[in-house]
Write a protein that holds these residues in place. Structure first.
Motif, short mmCIF file in Angstrom:
data_model
loop_
_atom_site.label_atom_id
_atom_site.label_comp_id
_atom_site.label_asym_id
_atom_site.label_seq_id
_atom_site.Cartn_x
_atom_site.Cartn_y
_atom_site.Cartn_z
N SER A 20 0.82 -1.21 0.00
CA SER A 20 0.00 0.00 0.00
C SER A 20 0.86 1.26 0.00
CB SER A 20 -0.93 0.01 1.22
OG SER A 20 -0.20 0.20 2.42
N CYS A 21 2.15 1.12 0.26
CA CYS A 21 3.07 2.27 0.31
C CYS A 21 4.18 2.13 -0.73
CB CYS A 21 3.69 2.39 1.70
SG CYS A 21 2.49 2.60 3.04
N LEU A 22 3.86 1.47 -1.84
CA LEU A 22 4.85 1.20 -2.87
C LEU A 22 5.17 2.46 -3.66
CD1 LEU A 22 6.49 -1.08 -4.22
CD2 LEU A 22 4.54 -1.47 -5.73
N GLY A 23 6.47 2.72 -3.85
CA GLY A 23 6.90 3.92 -4.57
C GLY A 23 6.75 3.77 -6.07
N TRP A 24 7.00 4.84 -6.79
CA TRP A 24 6.84 4.90 -8.23
C TRP A 24 8.01 5.67 -8.83
CZ3 TRP A 24 4.69 7.94 -4.61
CH2 TRP A 24 4.88 9.33 -4.74
N GLY A 25 8.16 5.55 -10.14
CA GLY A 25 9.16 6.34 -10.86
C GLY A 25 10.56 6.18 -10.28
N ALA A 26 11.17 7.28 -9.87
CA ALA A 26 12.51 7.25 -9.30
C ALA A 26 12.56 6.41 -8.04
CB ALA A 26 12.98 8.67 -9.00
N TYR A 27 11.43 6.25 -7.35
CA TYR A 27 11.36 5.49 -6.10
C TYR A 27 10.74 4.12 -6.32
CZ TYR A 27 11.40 10.48 -5.20
OH TYR A 27 11.68 11.81 -5.25
N SER A 28 10.74 3.66 -7.56
CA SER A 28 10.08 2.41 -7.93
C SER A 28 10.62 1.25 -7.09
CB SER A 28 10.30 2.12 -9.42
OG SER A 28 9.63 0.95 -9.80
N LYS A 38 6.03 0.59 -15.79
CA LYS A 38 6.39 -0.34 -16.87
C LYS A 38 7.90 -0.55 -16.92
CE LYS A 38 5.55 -0.99 -21.83
NZ LYS A 38 4.96 -0.37 -23.04
N ARG A 39 8.65 0.51 -16.64
CA ARG A 39 10.10 0.43 -16.62
C ARG A 39 10.59 0.72 -15.21
NH1 ARG A 39 12.17 0.43 -21.79
NH2 ARG A 39 14.26 0.72 -20.93
N ILE A 40 11.63 0.02 -14.79
CA ILE A 40 12.18 0.23 -13.46
C ILE A 40 13.69 0.42 -13.58
CG2 ILE A 40 10.39 -1.15 -12.34
CD1 ILE A 40 12.52 -3.39 -12.07
N PRO A 41 14.31 1.06 -12.58
CA PRO A 41 15.77 1.21 -12.63
C PRO A 41 16.46 -0.15 -12.75
CG PRO A 41 14.85 2.63 -10.95
CD PRO A 41 13.72 1.77 -11.44
N GLU A 77 7.77 12.90 -16.32
CA GLU A 77 8.92 13.66 -15.81
C GLU A 77 9.47 13.05 -14.53
OE1 GLU A 77 11.78 16.55 -16.03
OE2 GLU A 77 10.18 16.16 -17.48
N GLU A 78 8.57 12.55 -13.66
CA GLU A 78 9.03 11.99 -12.40
C GLU A 78 9.87 10.74 -12.60
OE1 GLU A 78 5.80 13.02 -9.01
OE2 GLU A 78 5.15 11.63 -10.57
N MET A 79 9.66 10.05 -13.72
CA MET A 79 10.34 8.79 -13.94
C MET A 79 11.72 8.98 -14.55
SD MET A 79 7.19 6.49 -15.37
CE MET A 79 8.23 5.04 -15.56
N GLN A 80 12.09 10.21 -14.86
CA GLN A 80 13.38 10.46 -15.48
C GLN A 80 14.46 10.78 -14.45
OE1 GLN A 80 12.89 13.42 -18.50
NE2 GLN A 80 11.35 12.26 -19.60
N PHE A 127 19.86 9.49 -8.50
CA PHE A 127 20.22 9.17 -7.13
C PHE A 127 20.41 7.67 -6.93
CE2 PHE A 127 15.85 7.94 -6.71
CZ PHE A 127 15.82 7.07 -5.63
N ILE A 128 19.84 6.85 -7.80
CA ILE A 128 19.97 5.40 -7.71
C ILE A 128 21.45 5.00 -7.78
CG2 ILE A 128 19.60 3.26 -9.01
CD1 ILE A 128 17.18 3.90 -7.54
N ASP A 129 22.25 5.73 -8.58
CA ASP A 129 23.66 5.38 -8.77
C ASP A 129 24.46 5.50 -7.47
OD1 ASP A 129 23.20 4.86 -11.42
OD2 ASP A 129 23.73 6.88 -12.08
N SER A 130 24.00 6.31 -6.54
CA SER A 130 24.76 6.53 -5.32
C SER A 130 24.37 5.61 -4.17
CB SER A 130 24.59 7.99 -4.86
OG SER A 130 23.23 8.24 -4.53
N ILE A 131 23.37 4.75 -4.40
CA ILE A 131 22.88 3.87 -3.35
C ILE A 131 23.69 2.58 -3.29
CG2 ILE A 131 20.88 2.59 -2.50
CD1 ILE A 131 19.10 4.62 -3.86
N ASP A 132 24.03 2.16 -2.08
CA ASP A 132 24.73 0.90 -1.89
C ASP A 132 23.70 -0.22 -1.75
OD1 ASP A 132 26.32 -1.23 -1.28
OD2 ASP A 132 26.92 -0.49 0.70
N PHE A 133 23.54 -1.02 -2.81
CA PHE A 133 22.58 -2.12 -2.80
C PHE A 133 23.22 -3.42 -2.30
CE2 PHE A 133 20.51 0.72 -5.83
CZ PHE A 133 19.21 0.69 -5.38
#
Length: 217
Positions: A80-88, A156-159, A202-205, A209-215
């Motif tokens: 119920s709290c699932l993110g979208w776009g950049a926060y997908s 439809k597209r995710i990082p 626009e929000e999905m572009q 910030f994903i590049d800086s996250i340690d996964f």
């Protein structure tokens, strides 16, 4: 080999220098560098599937995981709290229907009303069943939570980095791989260029910030 002299016009790809001949009656669309960068950093999942089919398949597998009641409760709150776009994929907080940060364990447990031990057990089970991943909190202490996009996603597209976290899980029945050759990548970009009717939100572009996250890869 295309004889460019047979054509009156051509488009030049500024990235590759490739000349693409066009006829006078061709409809031409120009894809911005920002859109191309977005395509390179994301991947389309569940291609060719209807949303309901994707949900039916993933939730059938979830039903076989023998989740505890607490695990189900925590998962439902997460969805119920699932993110979208950049926060997908991320479990996020909202304020006035806008992104307000990433949920940590304390935020999530407060919504589930689980005891501390039941909540910890639920997170462990969801992680072991490949339903979620946890990463060190992007802002603040604790962990942030990411839901397997093959179970549910708004986009439809995710990082691509999110895709890589889950591409080898049992929920990925598309047999997709994030490993693309240069020619395959160029083909994908050309294919997306032709889809003039599809507007990239626009929000999905904004996914830099994903590049800086340690996964933890």
């Amino acid at each position: 080999m295309i004889d460019l002299q047979e054509y009156s016009r051509a488009l030049i790809d500024l990235e590759t220098g490739e000349a693409i001949p066009i006829n006078d009656n061709d409809i031409v669309s120009i894809t911005s560098a920002k859109a191309i960068a977005y395509l390179k950093k994301t991947i389309e999942i569940n291609k060719g599937k209807r949303f309901t089919k994707g949900i039916d398949t993933s939730f059938r597998r979830i039903s076989q995981c023998n989740l505890t009641k607490s695990s189900y409760d925590v998962l439902m709150v997460m969805l119920s709290c699932l993110g979208w776009g950049a926060y997908s994929g991320f479990v996020i907080k909202l304020k006035n229907k806008q992104f307000n940060g990433f949920m940590n364990g304390s935020d999530l447990r407060a919504l589930t009303l689980c005891s501390d031990s039941a909540f910890k057990g639920a997170i462990t089970q969801l992680r072991n069943e490949e339903i979620i991943k946890t990463i060190p909190a992007i802002d603040g202490r604790g962990n942030n939570f990411i839901i397997n996009p093959f179970i549910a996603t708004h986009d439809k597209r995710i990082p691509t980095k999110i895709f890589k976290l889950f591409e080898n899980t049992k929920f990925n029945d598309t047999h997709q791989s994030s490993q693309l050759s240069s020619s395959e990548l160029q083909a994908r970009v050309r294919e997306e260029k032709r889809k003039t009717q599809e507007q990239i939100h626009e929000e999905m572009q904004d996914i830099d910030f994903i590049d800086s996250i340690d996964f933890g890869e």
